[in-house]
Design an enzyme around this catalytic site. Structure first.
Site, PDB file in Angstrom:
ATOM      1  N   PRO A 417       0.833  -1.208   0.000  1.00  0.00           N
ATOM      2  CA  PRO A 417       0.000   0.000   0.000  1.00  0.00           C
ATOM      3  C   PRO A 417       0.867   1.259   0.000  1.00  0.00           C
ATOM      4  CG  PRO A 417      -0.075  -1.111   2.141  1.00  0.00           C
ATOM      5  CD  PRO A 417       0.602  -2.038   1.172  1.00  0.00           C
ATOM      6  N   TYR A 575      -1.464   5.447  13.099  1.00  0.00           N
ATOM      7  CA  TYR A 575      -2.828   5.901  12.803  1.00  0.00           C
ATOM      8  C   TYR A 575      -3.758   5.423  13.928  1.00  0.00           C
ATOM      9  CZ  TYR A 575      -0.609   7.113   8.440  1.00  0.00           C
ATOM     10  OH  TYR A 575       0.245   7.674   7.528  1.00  0.00           O
TER      11      TYR A 575
HETATM   12  C1  LIG Z   1       5.000   7.028  -0.917  1.00  0.00           C
HETATM   13  C2  LIG Z   1       4.640   6.001   0.101  1.00  0.00           C
HETATM   14  C3  LIG Z   1       3.349   5.931   0.593  1.00  0.00           C
HETATM   15  C4  LIG Z   1       2.974   4.969   1.525  1.00  0.00           C
HETATM   16  N1  LIG Z   1       1.690   4.860   1.921  1.00  0.00           N
HETATM   17  C5  LIG Z   1       1.291   3.822   2.707  1.00  0.00           C
HETATM   18  C6  LIG Z   1      -0.074   3.556   2.968  1.00  0.00           C
HETATM   19  O1  LIG Z   1      -0.961   4.231   2.458  1.00  0.00           O
HETATM   20  N2  LIG Z   1      -0.386   2.545   3.793  1.00  0.00           N
HETATM   21  C7  LIG Z   1       0.580   1.762   4.357  1.00  0.00           C
HETATM   22  O2  LIG Z   1       0.254   0.848   5.098  1.00  0.00           O
HETATM   23  N3  LIG Z   1       1.874   1.956   4.088  1.00  0.00           N
HETATM   24  C8  LIG Z   1       2.253   2.948   3.265  1.00  0.00           C
HETATM   25  N4  LIG Z   1       3.573   3.090   2.941  1.00  0.00           N
HETATM   26  C9  LIG Z   1       4.558   2.141   3.476  1.00  0.00           C
HETATM   27  C10 LIG Z   1       4.841   1.023   2.467  1.00  0.00           C
HETATM   28  O3  LIG Z   1       3.688   0.206   2.251  1.00  0.00           O
HETATM   29  C11 LIG Z   1       5.986   0.140   2.926  1.00  0.00           C
HETATM   30  O4  LIG Z   1       5.631  -0.479   4.147  1.00  0.00           O
HETATM   31  C12 LIG Z   1       7.292   0.904   3.110  1.00  0.00           C
HETATM   32  O5  LIG Z   1       7.501   1.823   2.056  1.00  0.00           O
HETATM   33  C13 LIG Z   1       8.484  -0.038   3.149  1.00  0.00           C
HETATM   34  O6  LIG Z   1       8.576  -0.804   1.975  1.00  0.00           O
HETATM   35  P1  LIG Z   1       9.687  -0.500   0.818  1.00  0.00           P
HETATM   36  O7  LIG Z   1      11.021  -0.546   1.477  1.00  0.00           O
HETATM   37  O8  LIG Z   1       9.493  -1.608  -0.179  1.00  0.00           O
HETATM   38  O9  LIG Z   1       9.392   0.856   0.245  1.00  0.00           O
HETATM   39  C14 LIG Z   1       3.955   4.070   2.016  1.00  0.00           C
HETATM   40  C15 LIG Z   1       5.256   4.156   1.542  1.00  0.00           C
HETATM   41  C16 LIG Z   1       5.612   5.086   0.582  1.00  0.00           C
HETATM   42  C17 LIG Z   1       7.024   5.109   0.057  1.00  0.00           C
END
Ligand SMILES: Cc1cc2nc3c(=O)[nH]c(=O)nc-3n(C[C@H](O)[C@H](O)[C@H](O)COP(=O)(O)O)c2cc1C
Ligand SMILES: Cc1cc2nc3c(=O)[nH]c(=O)nc-3n(C[C@H](O)[C@H](O)[C@H](O)COP(=O)(O)OP(=O)(O)OC[C@H]3O[C@@H](n4cnc5c(N)ncnc54)[C@H](O)[C@@H]3O)c2cc1C
Length: 763
Positions: A417, A575
């Site tokens: 997400p 949240y």
């Molecule tokens: C731009 C952005 C928006 C995000 N929005 C959400 C979100 O709406 N809900 C959520 O649970 N995590 C959100 N996250 C967290 C990601 O789902 C994820 O847990 C985090 O980026 C780590 O993963 P990665 O290292 O693959 O980026 C967001 C991350 C990014 C970079």
């Protein structure tokens, strides 16, 4: 130069050899409290890589070491009545005493003076050795020098949970052998390897509580040997276990101390080897680190003639990084062996794979280089179980299907997400259609929506989408239908309420920063603001809670209408529900605060209301912050309990994130840094998990899945950079069966041709 080495272990001896070789006019003395032939321990192991490093440093001693080595490639693991072998590991074993004698002889030949049976006191540094140019504190893990100047070196000593005893035996093991044996009080494990023509090392290890329950805290050397001989009799073939500790003062059983120091250098004194840092024996790297320290320091002394301090400074900055990497791997390995009971439910194939990849330094592709047939066997095992029938070909684990209730995913890659902040009044639009559509066409098995809010006041930003108005249902339905009609992906709606972290600017204008104008009131468990800048939330009343429960219930009913395949409750990242779960923001004194059971009460109420209206054949997930990274906050212990509670309430998957619950958090980042929590939750709470956080390449995904650390892997930022991440990963691995949209098949064919021509795609 006048050089003093305190301690004649591998670090002190090897450094003195290398320095004397550089310049025979150096006056070097090694002081060792033991006699030359008197030492603790049995054999030690080196990898082939370490041997190569020694060859570059000092050829004669390397040759002597090589001649004395026992070499082998296989690892045998004995678990639950099975023996599983994995080859290609390239290890050497040598007796510790033999190694020291080789180094002593070489040092003597070069003119290094060695004073045995000579115990140095710290006062000697400022008296007898006051005129020394360089003092090497290579005095081992109980270093007196480190203790004397602890306020300067700032050591941190973490005494680990297991007890171990370092024994020997005349039983010759053909492979590096791990034996796991369960008693009525818990697991014992053996790390055994041959190191000369007559002996093997035999280290026995167990949790401290198991050790006490067997009365081993009161056992003397003979009783310890008797106990271990009986326990492992079937593997000893009548051979005795031996101890060389009887005449030493130290106790038979030791708890491993993990030592790190903020600095290793004080004026002209430098800590080296175990005195500066330890690495758990289960990755066999302590002696390697000691020898490599010596190589690095000798090199820096040569590069900085006449300037010891500059040499020490350069040495410390160069070595610290490499040592940190090894210590991180050693930490993972230590913790794996401390938690064998966690992995007990795994079948032997997966247990062994988990053990081999425990340090996270050996990956799936790394194992394939060592032993292709072992990895293909594992892929078959994994694929057969995932498909529920034998498969014709081994398939990388990420492409194995996954089933939850009535949902079937074509593969195990998930678009995590991610807020896009592009909705207007909560309504998704063309941006969402293209964004989610592109990712569904890109091949991931499951695409998550961003956090979709259950009310206007529950939004994080004005750009967040919602599911609180009929208009939202139609807009989401359009996205869902595109995904279903045009791709093989499934789509999950993430639902949440922003609570104390609401009413902020869109991400690219500043994370968690309140709006300049038009802020709306916030709700929370307690009057605790996210930061001094953010609003203090209103403390939720029973009526407010009932409202939020209804909003979640209504949103799920609309999710059914929109046709979503799965729903996730967002209870992470600070949240609303996360703010109830963590004691950092939940300060309530009623039935919804205090104990974990109380803090769970409201989030569970919300979840149950959702589950009650969500179809029985469709799965539900919950995202949690498995660690607050703040003293006094939730840790992985609570995460397991939280997962158990949601599982009992009908959750099918825990999406294991961490942090973002407090501005005081001090996360420990790194590759796959949250995966250990997914592993723990999955294997202790017995529920499917999704790992997320700095998972960036397919090799990591395959390793995580094959080891049973998680059932799905979510990638967030990599999917922003490349919606086709899964397809490119499939091409890079030669997995031709991956689905591509028909209009893109020409691109697939070209990408596969280019890869065959060995122009690998970087994924
Ligand atoms: C731009 C952005 C928006 C995000 N929005 C959400 C979100 O709406 N809900 C959520 O649970 N995590 C959100 N996250 C967290 C990601 O789902 C994820 O847990 C985090 O980026 C780590 O993963 P990665 O290292 O693959 O980026 C967001 C991350 C990014 C970079
Ligand atoms: C059970 C076990 C298994 C291990 N297996 C492996 C393995 O397979 N592979 C591997 O690479 N490593 C292994 N190690 C780690 C390895 O033994 C150490 O990391 C390595 O010996 C460190 O070398 P060192 O020179 O820093 O310290 P040490 O080898 O501890 O040497 C320090 C020396 O200083 C002397 N000394 C201490 N204080 C004084 C003083 N005040 N005056 C004079 N002399 C003093 C001590 O007598 C000792 O000889 C294992 C360790 C354990 C406990």
């Amino acid at each position: 130069m006048r050089v003093v080495c305190i301690g004649g272990g591998p670090a002190g001896l090897y450094f003195s050899i290398l320095l004397k070789k550089q310049d025979p006019s150096h006056d070097i003395v090694v002081y060792e409290r033991n006699r030359p032939y008197d030492t603790f321990g049995w054999g030690v192991v080196f990898s082939d890589q370490t041997l190569q490093n020694l060859a570059g440093a000092d050829e004669p001693s390397k040759q002597d070491i090589l001649d004395a080595f026992a070499h082998w490639d296989d690892i045998d693991v004995h678990f639950k009545g099975r023996t599983i072998t994995s080859g290609g590991h390239g290890f050497c074993g040598i007796g510790r005493k033999r190694l020291l004698n080789i180094l002593q002889d070489r040092a003597r030949d070069l003119g290094v003076r060695m004073e045995f049976e000579s115990e140095i006191e710290v006062d000697d540094l400022t008296t007898r050795f006051a005129d020394a140019d360089l003092i090497i504190a290579s005095d081992g893990l109980n270093s007196k020098v480190r203790s004397r100047w602890a306020d300067h070196f700032k050591p941190s000593i973490d005494v680990r949970k297991n007890k171990f005893v370092w024994l020997g035996t005349t039983r010759m093991f053909d492979a590096f052998t791990f034996i796991f044996k369960k008693t009525e009080h818990g697991w014992f494990q053996v790390h055994a390897y041959r190191y000369d023509r007559e002996h093997s090392t035999f280290i026995v290890e167990t949790r401290e509580e198991t050790w006490r329950a067997h009365g081993l805290d009161k056992a003397d050397a003979d009783e310890t040997v008797g106990f271990c001989s009986d326990l492992f009799a079937e593997w000893l073939d009548g051979h005795p276990l031996l101890t060389n500790m009887r005449h030493l003062r130290s106790s038979q059983w030791i708890s491993f101390p993990r030592i790190t120091c903020e600095t290793w250098v004080k004026d002209n004194v430098v800590l080296m080897g175990d005195a500066a840092h330890t690495a758990h024996f289960s990755i066999g790297s302590g002696t390697k680190l000691a020898l490599e320290d010596a190589i690095a320091l000798a090199r820096e002394v040569e590069k900085h003639p006449g300037d010891v301090r500059a040499a020490l400074g350069a040495y410390e900055s160069e070595r610290k990084i490499e040592v940190l990497k090894i210590q991180a791997a050693a930490r993972n390995s230590t913790e794996w062996f401390e938690n064998v009971s966690r992995y007990e439910p795994l079948e032997p194939e997966q247990f062994v794979y988990s053990m081999l990849t425990r340090s996270q330094r050996i990956s799936h592709e790394n194992l394939r280089l060592r032993d292709r047939s072992f990895v293909e066997g594992m892929e078959r095992w994994f694929g057969d179980r995932a498909a529920g029938r034998p498969q014709q070909m081994p398939v990388p684990p990420m492409f194995a299907p996954f089933h939850l209730r009535g949902l079937s995913l074509a593969n195990r890659v998930v678009v995590s997400p991610m807020a896009t902040y592009s909705a207007v009044d909560g309504t998704p639009n063309d941006f969402h259609l293209v964004h989610y559509g592109a990712r569904a066409l890109g091949g991931a098995g499951l695409v998550y929506t961003e956090m979709t809010c259950v009310s206007a006041e529950g939004r994080i930003t004005p750009g967040c989408p919602g599911m609180y108005d009929r208009a939202h249902v139609a807009a989401w339905k359009r996205v869902v239908e595109f995904v279903h009609e045009r791709s093989e992906a499934k789509i999950c709606l993430q639902l949440g309420h922003a609570g104390p972290k609401g009413s902020t600017k869109v991400g690219w204008e500043g994370y968690d920063v309140p709006l300049d104008a038009g802020n709306w009131p916030l709700w929370g468990p307690s009057p605790v603001a996210w930061s001094a800048e953010n609003q203090v939330p209103r403390v939720m009343t029973a009526a407010d809670m009932a409202t939020v429960v209804d909003q979640h219930r209504q949103a799920v009913q609309w999710a059914v209408e929109a046709g979503f395949d799965m729903v996730e409750l967002h209870a992470a990242h600070g949240y609303l529900l996360s703010a109830f779960l963590t004691p950092l923001t939940n300060k309530r004194t009623d039935a919804f605060g205090g104990s974990l059971e109380n803090r769970l009460r409201f989030p569970l109420e919300v979840f149950r209301a959702m589950r009650a209206v969500w179809p029985v054949d469709r799965p539900m997930a919950v995202r949690i912050s498995a660690h607050d990274w703040v003293a006094g906050g939730n840790t992985a212990d609570e995460a397991v309990e939280i997962a158990r509670a949601f599982k009992a309430a009908g959750a099918d998957l825990i999406d294991v994130s961490a942090g973002q619950t407090s501005t005081a958090a001090k996360p420990v980042y790194g590759r796959m840094f949250q995966t250990p929590f997914a592993d723990r939750v999955r294997n202790e709470a017995g529920i499917a998990t999704m790992a997320v956080g700095n998972i960036t390449d397919f090799d990591q995904v395959n390793s995580i899945l094959a080891a049973g650390r998680a059932d799905l892997c979510a990638l967030a930022r990599p999917h922003l950079a490349d919606p086709n991440w899964t397809q490119r990963a499939a091409v890079a691995q030669g997995h031709a069966a991956q689905w591509w949209p028909k209009p893109y098949l020409a691109g697939k064919a070209q990408a596969e041709r280019l890869t065959v021509r060995e122009v690998p795609l970087q994924v």
